[in-house]
Design a protein around this motif. Structure first.
Motif, PDB file in Angstrom:
ATOM      1  N   LYS A 135       0.833  -1.206   0.000  1.00 50.99           N
ATOM      2  CA  LYS A 135       0.000   0.000   0.000  1.00 50.99           C
ATOM      3  C   LYS A 135       0.866   1.253   0.000  1.00 50.99           C
ATOM      4  O   LYS A 135       0.574   2.218  -0.686  1.00 50.99           O
ATOM      5  CB  LYS A 135      -0.953   0.004   1.205  1.00 50.99           C
ATOM      6  CG  LYS A 135      -2.174  -0.843   1.018  1.00 50.99           C
ATOM      7  CD  LYS A 135      -3.098  -0.640   2.210  1.00 50.99           C
ATOM      8  CE  LYS A 135      -4.490  -1.078   1.926  1.00 50.99           C
ATOM      9  NZ  LYS A 135      -5.395  -0.862   3.041  1.00 50.99           N
ATOM     10  N   GLY A 136       1.933   1.225   0.808  1.00 51.21           N
ATOM     11  CA  GLY A 136       2.846   2.358   0.847  1.00 51.21           C
ATOM     12  C   GLY A 136       3.521   2.598  -0.487  1.00 51.21           C
ATOM     13  O   GLY A 136       3.669   3.742  -0.921  1.00 51.21           O
ATOM     14  N   ARG A 137       3.930   1.540  -1.144  1.00 53.77           N
ATOM     15  CA  ARG A 137       4.579   1.658  -2.467  1.00 53.77           C
ATOM     16  C   ARG A 137       3.611   2.209  -3.502  1.00 53.77           C
ATOM     17  O   ARG A 137       3.989   3.009  -4.341  1.00 53.77           O
ATOM     18  CB  ARG A 137       5.114   0.306  -2.904  1.00 53.77           C
ATOM     19  CG  ARG A 137       6.217  -0.261  -2.065  1.00 53.77           C
ATOM     20  CD  ARG A 137       7.521   0.396  -2.323  1.00 53.77           C
ATOM     21  NE  ARG A 137       7.871   0.229  -3.726  1.00 53.77           N
ATOM     22  CZ  ARG A 137       8.908   0.747  -4.306  1.00 53.77           C
ATOM     23  NH1 ARG A 137       9.752   1.441  -3.605  1.00 53.77           N
ATOM     24  NH2 ARG A 137       9.146   0.559  -5.580  1.00 53.77           N
ATOM     25  N   LEU A 138       2.381   1.761  -3.453  1.00 55.80           N
ATOM     26  CA  LEU A 138       1.376   2.231  -4.418  1.00 55.80           C
ATOM     27  C   LEU A 138       1.003   3.681  -4.189  1.00 55.80           C
ATOM     28  O   LEU A 138       0.618   4.388  -5.120  1.00 55.80           O
ATOM     29  CB  LEU A 138       0.132   1.352  -4.349  1.00 55.80           C
ATOM     30  CG  LEU A 138       0.298  -0.080  -4.868  1.00 55.80           C
ATOM     31  CD1 LEU A 138      -0.939  -0.896  -4.561  1.00 55.80           C
ATOM     32  CD2 LEU A 138       0.583  -0.078  -6.357  1.00 55.80           C
ATOM     33  N   ALA A 139       1.116   4.147  -2.960  1.00 53.68           N
ATOM     34  CA  ALA A 139       0.727   5.517  -2.627  1.00 53.68           C
ATOM     35  C   ALA A 139       1.752   6.540  -3.078  1.00 53.68           C
ATOM     36  O   ALA A 139       1.455   7.738  -3.134  1.00 53.68           O
ATOM     37  CB  ALA A 139       0.506   5.646  -1.118  1.00 53.68           C
ATOM     38  N   THR A 140       2.964   6.103  -3.415  1.00 55.50           N
ATOM     39  CA  THR A 140       4.004   7.061  -3.815  1.00 55.50           C
ATOM     40  C   THR A 140       4.073   7.250  -5.300  1.00 55.50           C
ATOM     41  O   THR A 140       3.563   6.562  -6.084  1.00 55.50           O
ATOM     42  CB  THR A 140       5.400   6.609  -3.319  1.00 55.50           C
ATOM     43  OG1 THR A 140       5.677   5.318  -3.818  1.00 55.50           O
ATOM     44  CG2 THR A 140       5.450   6.645  -1.812  1.00 55.50           C
TER      45      THR A 140
END
Length: 140
Positions: A135-140
């Motif tokens: 989720k963190g990777r997709l949010a950037t």
């Protein structure tokens, strides 16, 4: 009490509910769909709620908004629950929406939309870390 008022009252105190109230809220041929499965008929709903309430310590809902467009109703909510095997038994909160169809002052169709990952997967060791990372990777 109309079906929507009954729905709000029922879910606000779900963890204290008697399953006999289901027959007052849902029609005999209720179709209930959530991200996990589809339940058809009042006996299936009783079974679903019995399992749900047996597996959690608490389960309550904050009802945020109700939008009526006869016969369809959309309810925005936050579910708070405690499960001994998730998040070390601490409260998990999940945002969701229920789409309801009212027939003869009972709910004949309910479809719940919520993020199954934030409800379950993110709170399981190893899997949860991986999901949060993604989720963190997709949010950037």
């Amino acid at each position: 009490m109309d079906a929507v008022e009954h729905f709000v009252k029922f879910y606000k105190k779900l963890d204290n509910q008697s399953l006999t109230e289901l027959a007052l809220l849902y029609s005999d041929n209720i179709v209930f769909v959530d991200p996990v499965r589809k339940h058809q008929g009042l006996p299936a709903m009783r079974h679903y709620f019995a399992q749900l309430l047996q597996n959690v310590s608490t389960c309550t809902f904050d009802i945020l908004q109700v939008d009526k467009a006869d016969p369809t109703v959309t309810v925005t909510w936050v579910m708070h629950f405690n499960h001994p095997k998730l998040k070390s038994g601490k409260t998990v909160s999940v945002d969701g929406i229920s789409q309801l169809v009212i027939t003869n002052n009972k709910i004949s169709y309910q479809r719940d939309y919520y993020d199954l990952g934030s409800m379950l997967y993110e709170h399981i060791p190893l899997i949860g870390s991986f999901i949060r990372y993604l989720k963190g990777r997709l949010a950037t």
